[in-house]
Design an enzyme around this catalytic site. Structure first.
Site, PDB file in Angstrom:
ATOM      1  N   HIS A  48       0.846  -1.181   0.000  1.00 39.28           N
ATOM      2  CA  HIS A  48       0.000   0.000   0.000  1.00 39.28           C
ATOM      3  C   HIS A  48       0.891   1.245   0.000  1.00 39.28           C
ATOM      4  CE1 HIS A  48       0.515  -0.747   4.461  1.00 39.28           C
ATOM      5  NE2 HIS A  48       0.901   0.502   4.350  1.00 39.28           N
TER       6      HIS A  48
HETATM    7  P1  TYD Z   1      -1.385  -3.017   8.061  1.00 35.19           P
HETATM    8  O1  TYD Z   1      -1.089  -1.571   7.973  1.00 35.19           O
HETATM    9  O2  TYD Z   1      -2.245  -3.606   6.971  1.00 35.19           O
HETATM   10  O3  TYD Z   1      -0.035  -3.827   8.141  1.00 35.19           O
HETATM   11  P2  TYD Z   1       1.026  -4.196   7.004  1.00 35.19           P
HETATM   12  O4  TYD Z   1       0.928  -3.148   5.949  1.00 35.19           O
HETATM   13  O5  TYD Z   1       2.337  -4.204   7.700  1.00 35.19           O
HETATM   14  O6  TYD Z   1       0.659  -5.540   6.485  1.00 35.19           O
HETATM   15  O7  TYD Z   1      -2.016  -3.301   9.471  1.00 35.19           O
HETATM   16  C1  TYD Z   1      -2.330  -4.604   9.911  1.00 35.19           C
HETATM   17  C2  TYD Z   1      -3.477  -4.503  10.924  1.00 35.19           C
HETATM   18  O8  TYD Z   1      -3.107  -3.745  12.069  1.00 35.19           O
HETATM   19  C3  TYD Z   1      -4.729  -3.842  10.358  1.00 35.19           C
HETATM   20  O9  TYD Z   1      -5.849  -4.548  10.875  1.00 35.19           O
HETATM   21  C4  TYD Z   1      -4.710  -2.458  10.918  1.00 35.19           C
HETATM   22  C5  TYD Z   1      -3.960  -2.617  12.226  1.00 35.19           C
HETATM   23  N1  TYD Z   1      -3.150  -1.433  12.576  1.00 35.19           N
HETATM   24  C6  TYD Z   1      -3.548  -0.615  13.607  1.00 35.19           C
HETATM   25  O10 TYD Z   1      -4.595  -0.834  14.256  1.00 35.19           O
HETATM   26  N2  TYD Z   1      -2.760   0.463  13.937  1.00 35.19           N
HETATM   27  C7  TYD Z   1      -1.621   0.728  13.263  1.00 35.19           C
HETATM   28  O11 TYD Z   1      -0.923   1.720  13.594  1.00 35.19           O
HETATM   29  C8  TYD Z   1      -1.226  -0.121  12.168  1.00 35.19           C
HETATM   30  C9  TYD Z   1       0.026   0.156  11.385  1.00 35.19           C
HETATM   31  C10 TYD Z   1      -2.025  -1.195  11.872  1.00 35.19           C
END
Ligand code: TYD
Length: 134
Positions: A48
């Site tokens: 993303h």
């Molecule tokens: P995500 O940003 O999709 O992680 P990555 O890009 O590393 O795969 O986040 C994974 C999960 O964690 C998603 O359900 C959202 C949650 N999250 C939070 O609640 N707070 C945060 O600061 C972050 C980065 C993620």
């Protein structure tokens, strides 16, 4: 748009220490810190970009690969030391792969978590960086 930064390491007989201060080492206000560990070796995280988020990414233990794409070029950084940080600006597509079992990644971020700030479609990302946001 992104930059690999070498931190100043205060090494002595006891080991190493890195200090990151807002305003000098970190050029944004830190509103959030999160960390990632226990990642499956074959997992791909990220995929993303963000409209409005600055981040400093530090691999505290183990190693992993961060592939960054600004819409023009794509570059992979192998992060394997807490002595370096990857500074990422807005509108950079990121994919994180090749996590070692012991990998711990810490992220310092300029904004609170905001699910609406994510750009999750690569086509949409390319449209925005090439034509500007609507
Ligand atoms: P995500 O940003 O999709 O992680 P990555 O890009 O590393 O795969 O986040 C994974 C999960 O964690 C998603 O359900 C959202 C949650 N999250 C939070 O609640 N707070 C945060 O600061 C972050 C980065 C993620």
């Amino acid at each position: 748009m992104y930059q690999l930064i070498n931190f100043k390491v205060h090494g002595d007989h006891a080991g190493n220490l890195v200090a990151l201060e807002q305003g000098s080492d970190i050029d944004f206000d830190i509103r959030r810190i999160y960390y990632i560990w226990g990642t499956e070796k074959n997992a791909i995280r990220g995929r993303h970009a963000h409209h409005n988020l600055k981040q400093m990414i530090v691999c505290l233990a183990g190693q992993c690969d961060f592939t960054l794409d600004d819409g023009v070029k794509r570059e992979t950084f192998h992060l394997c030391t807490p002595a370096q940080g990857l500074r990422i600006e807005n509108f950079v597509w990121r994919e994180f792969t090749e996590f070692s079992r012991d990998c711990i990644v810490m992220v310092l971020a300029s904004e609170h978590y905001d699910a609406t700030d994510y750009i999750k479609s690569y086509d949409e990302f390319l449209r925005i960086v090439r034509n500007g946001a609507d």
